[in-house]
Write a protein that holds these residues in place. Sequence first.
Motif: not given
Length: 171
Positions: A74, A109-110, A112-117, A152, A156
């Motif tokens: 990510s 968005v995706h 950063v969301n993958a990193s957060t997940g 995850v 994405e």
Amino acid sequence: MEIQYRAELCFPHLLNSSCKKPTLQWSEAVLLNTVLSFISLITVVLNLLVIISVSHFRQLHTPTNILLLSLAVSDFLVGLLLMPFEIYRNTTCWFLGDIICVSYLYLIVHIVNASTGNVILISIDRYIAICDPLHYPTRVSTAKAKCSVSVVFKVEVASYLHLCFLCKYIY
């Protein structure tokens, strides 16, 4: 007064729908581009080292390292795709078109969301390892870690493919 306001826009002929031109001095722009490019390069190189190390050596295929590998992928994508476009976006007007703009915003968005997940999965893994260390090997396995990471990234990728499908029919 209105003429000067339009002169600050990237596309003055579009009236109010245009974005403003970046107003950086030449020295500020060079310094900013140099620092951000260096950070992007370091991000790509160091995460690539993690990806290669964990992928290549079988003894590193532990559940925690699988989660770290996923986070490294990510973050590698952040350094490879997002940071260069941010450098471009902050120093000049956007000339790459609407489809690339929408795709870029979608990627932000995706990824950063993958990193957060991935950070959340790592936090859960570490919580279990610290609070229940004797049962950690039975509660967390390499297969469960791979399954979590797979979920995850599949979410994405599926949403990105959905965007590509929509763009094909919209434009």
